[in-house]
Write an enzyme that holds these catalytic residues in place. Structure first.
Site, PDB file in Angstrom:
ATOM      1  N   GLY A 164       0.814  -1.198   0.000  1.00 17.44           N
ATOM      2  CA  GLY A 164       0.000   0.000   0.000  1.00 17.44           C
ATOM      3  C   GLY A 164       0.849   1.248   0.000  1.00 17.44           C
ATOM      4  O   GLY A 164       2.001   1.245  -0.444  1.00 17.44           O
ATOM      5  N   ASP A 165       0.299   2.344   0.542  1.00 19.91           N
ATOM      6  CA  ASP A 165       0.960   3.645   0.473  1.00 19.91           C
ATOM      7  C   ASP A 165       2.386   3.633   1.022  1.00 19.91           C
ATOM      8  O   ASP A 165       3.317   4.119   0.378  1.00 19.91           O
ATOM      9  CB  ASP A 165       0.135   4.691   1.231  1.00 19.91           C
ATOM     10  CG  ASP A 165      -1.007   5.239   0.382  1.00 19.91           C
ATOM     11  OD1 ASP A 165      -0.869   5.237  -0.847  1.00 19.91           O
ATOM     12  OD2 ASP A 165      -2.024   5.654   0.958  1.00 19.91           O
ATOM     13  N   THR A 219      -4.319  -3.624  -0.799  1.00 20.92           N
ATOM     14  CA  THR A 219      -4.959  -3.238   0.454  1.00 20.92           C
ATOM     15  C   THR A 219      -6.390  -3.739   0.456  1.00 20.92           C
ATOM     16  O   THR A 219      -7.101  -3.570  -0.541  1.00 20.92           O
ATOM     17  CB  THR A 219      -4.959  -1.713   0.685  1.00 20.92           C
ATOM     18  OG1 THR A 219      -5.795  -1.400   1.792  1.00 20.92           O
ATOM     19  CG2 THR A 219      -5.455  -0.947  -0.534  1.00 20.92           C
ATOM     20  N   ASP A 232      -8.565  -2.408   2.162  1.00 19.23           N
ATOM     21  CA  ASP A 232      -9.385  -1.216   2.377  1.00 19.23           C
ATOM     22  C   ASP A 232      -9.843  -0.587   1.065  1.00 19.23           C
ATOM     23  O   ASP A 232     -10.750   0.255   1.073  1.00 19.23           O
ATOM     24  CB  ASP A 232      -8.608  -0.164   3.173  1.00 19.23           C
ATOM     25  CG  ASP A 232      -8.157  -0.672   4.533  1.00 19.23           C
ATOM     26  OD1 ASP A 232      -8.789  -1.624   5.042  1.00 19.23           O
ATOM     27  OD2 ASP A 232      -7.177  -0.141   5.075  1.00 19.23           O
ATOM     28  N   ARG A 279     -31.709  -7.563  20.429  1.00 19.16           N
ATOM     29  CA  ARG A 279     -30.562  -6.720  20.722  1.00 19.16           C
ATOM     30  C   ARG A 279     -30.210  -5.803  19.555  1.00 19.16           C
ATOM     31  O   ARG A 279     -30.571  -6.056  18.406  1.00 19.16           O
ATOM     32  CB  ARG A 279     -29.320  -7.593  21.025  1.00 19.16           C
ATOM     33  CG  ARG A 279     -29.349  -8.259  22.380  1.00 19.16           C
ATOM     34  CD  ARG A 279     -28.161  -9.178  22.534  1.00 19.16           C
ATOM     35  NE  ARG A 279     -28.107  -9.753  23.883  1.00 19.16           N
ATOM     36  CZ  ARG A 279     -27.562 -10.919  24.176  1.00 19.16           C
ATOM     37  NH1 ARG A 279     -27.018 -11.650  23.209  1.00 19.16           N
ATOM     38  NH2 ARG A 279     -27.554 -11.362  25.417  1.00 19.16           N
ATOM     39  N   GLY A 300     -10.924  -0.801   7.587  1.00 21.60           N
ATOM     40  CA  GLY A 300     -11.079   0.191   6.540  1.00 21.60           C
ATOM     41  C   GLY A 300     -10.344   1.479   6.814  1.00 21.60           C
ATOM     42  O   GLY A 300     -10.235   2.334   5.943  1.00 21.60           O
ATOM     43  N   ARG A 309     -24.953  -4.785  22.235  1.00 18.91           N
ATOM     44  CA  ARG A 309     -23.679  -5.499  22.304  1.00 18.91           C
ATOM     45  C   ARG A 309     -22.813  -5.102  21.111  1.00 18.91           C
ATOM     46  O   ARG A 309     -23.333  -4.635  20.092  1.00 18.91           O
ATOM     47  CB  ARG A 309     -23.914  -7.018  22.281  1.00 18.91           C
ATOM     48  CG  ARG A 309     -24.664  -7.560  23.496  1.00 18.91           C
ATOM     49  CD  ARG A 309     -23.790  -7.550  24.739  1.00 18.91           C
ATOM     50  NE  ARG A 309     -24.477  -8.141  25.878  1.00 18.91           N
ATOM     51  CZ  ARG A 309     -24.448  -9.427  26.193  1.00 18.91           C
ATOM     52  NH1 ARG A 309     -23.769 -10.268  25.421  1.00 18.91           N
ATOM     53  NH2 ARG A 309     -25.082  -9.876  27.246  1.00 18.91           N
TER      54      ARG A 309
END
Length: 373
Positions: A116-117, A139, A141, A176, A184, A280
């Site tokens: 990645g970067d 990535t 993301d 719930r 991300g 939760r």
């Protein structure tokens, strides 16, 4: 040596598809150029320690579908600012020349860098020192500029979608509100795609600051129609309109020292005073990186790997493979990570979700809330 030698390394965090790229580069380089391929272990650290393994049809057999990397990963080994101990004192030092000398002694003609970067920034700097570098974007993301999609993203979305689906039954059984935290960083792509595919009721992404009351309103809206449970999908880097992102810890020496974390737990605690339901939280964590690589990512990785081999053959160095309009191409590394000049802003910037884009509109049309009103 009678053959050219190509080297590969996998930097940064692991991602499904790394092994598929390795698998493909090895076979493409053998068939196109009849050259040897080696792999440096633990990313750039392997360049510094000269720790490598031979990559051939035997050592890469059976890895196409596997997640992770047979070369292993490290996300905190910047050789231009490397932590070493000299005379009992820990110092930061540029050891890139040692890595270059190691490559020369090993006979490396070209280096394929998967990352990645941070990893690609170092690739740019090695290219400036005369190393024949090809970058391949990696990535989960999906936030790298200059390319439309990075391998690993589809697999991560599938994993998150599957887990959100499993949480529906337990949430419904106990009436719930379940808050699911996904990876991300500062880009909401995984959360947005998996939230839509997994029928989340609320999606919280970094690009759209949320309000607690907006989430509570969606919970109450669902209760009014007999739906007594709610699934909230939240990106680790999401933030409330009145607050900041939740930082879990710092990892010194890493290009991305800040590690987001804790937003789901914090959000669950805050929501309990606003709704009648028990709330939760669930953090999917590194499960999003694990397991087998999806079929889509295997094919995408193969395309990236073959293009990287073609670029080596044709001498297009100092570049990164790209996918644009479903066509493989390449751009200069400076177009991806910038020139590194003082005061310069990123050329392309992180590829983030457009708050007014199609995918957000699709989610809202389906009744999914972003808690932004």
């Amino acid at each position: 040596m009678t053959k050219k030698r190509i080297a590969i390394l996998t930097g940064g965090g692991d991602a499904p598809g790394l092994n598929a790229v390795i698998y493909t580069v090895v076979r493409a380089c053998h068939s196109m150029m009849d050259c040897d391929v080696i792999g440096y272990k633990f990313g750039y650290r392997g360049l510094y320690t000269n720790d490598w393994m031979l990559l051939d049809r035997h050592t890469t057999s059976g890895i196409l579908h596997k997640g992770g990397s047979i070369l292993y990963n490290s996300n905190k080994d910047n050789l231009f600012n490397y932590t070493i101990t000299e005379n009992g004192v820990t110092v930061q030092k540029d050891v890139s020349d040692i890595a270059i000398e190691n490559m020369k002694r090993t006979g490396v003609y070209a280096l394929v860098v998967l990352g990645g970067d941070g990893t690609l920034t170092s690739a740019r700097d090695f290219a400036r020192k005369g190393v024949n570098v090809i970058g391949v974007p990696k990535t989960i993301d999906n936030d790298l500029s200059s390319t439309e999609i990075s391998f690993g993203f589809d697999t991560a979305v599938n994993i998150v979608t599957d887990n959100i689906g499993k949480l529906h039954t337990t949430a419904e059984s106990h009436h719930r509100v379940l808050v699911v935290e996904v990876m991300g960083r500062s880009a909401g792509w995984i959360c947005l795609h998996a939230g839509i595919a997994g029928s989340a009721d609320v999606i919280l992404i970094p690009e759209i600051p949320y309000s607690l009351q907006g989430i509570a309103d969606k919970v109450n809206e669902r209760k009014a129609i007999g739906k007594n449970f709610t699934i909230v999908a939240v990106t680790e880097g999401a933030r409330c309109k009145e607050g900041n992102v939740s930082v879990g810890r710092r990892v010194e020496g890493s290009p991305d020292a800040i590690r987001f974390g804790g937003v789901a737990q914090k959000l669950a605690h805050q929501l309990e005073s606003l709704v009648e339901n028990e709330v939760r939280h669930c953090v999917l964590g590194h499960i999003q990186r694990g397991g087998d690589t999806s079929a889509y990512d295997r094919v995408l990785s193969a395309r990236y790997g073959v293009k990287a081999a073609e670029m080596i053959r044709d001498g297009h160095f100092g570049t990164m493979v790209t996918l644009r309009d479903n066509t493989m191409g390449y751009v200069k590394l400076e177009e991806v990570v910038g020139s590194g000049n003082m005061g310069e802003t990123s050329v392309g910037g992180a590829r983030t979700v457009d708050p007014n884009g199609e995918m957000v509109r699709v989610a809202k049309a389906m009744g999914i809330s972003f808690a932004d009103e």
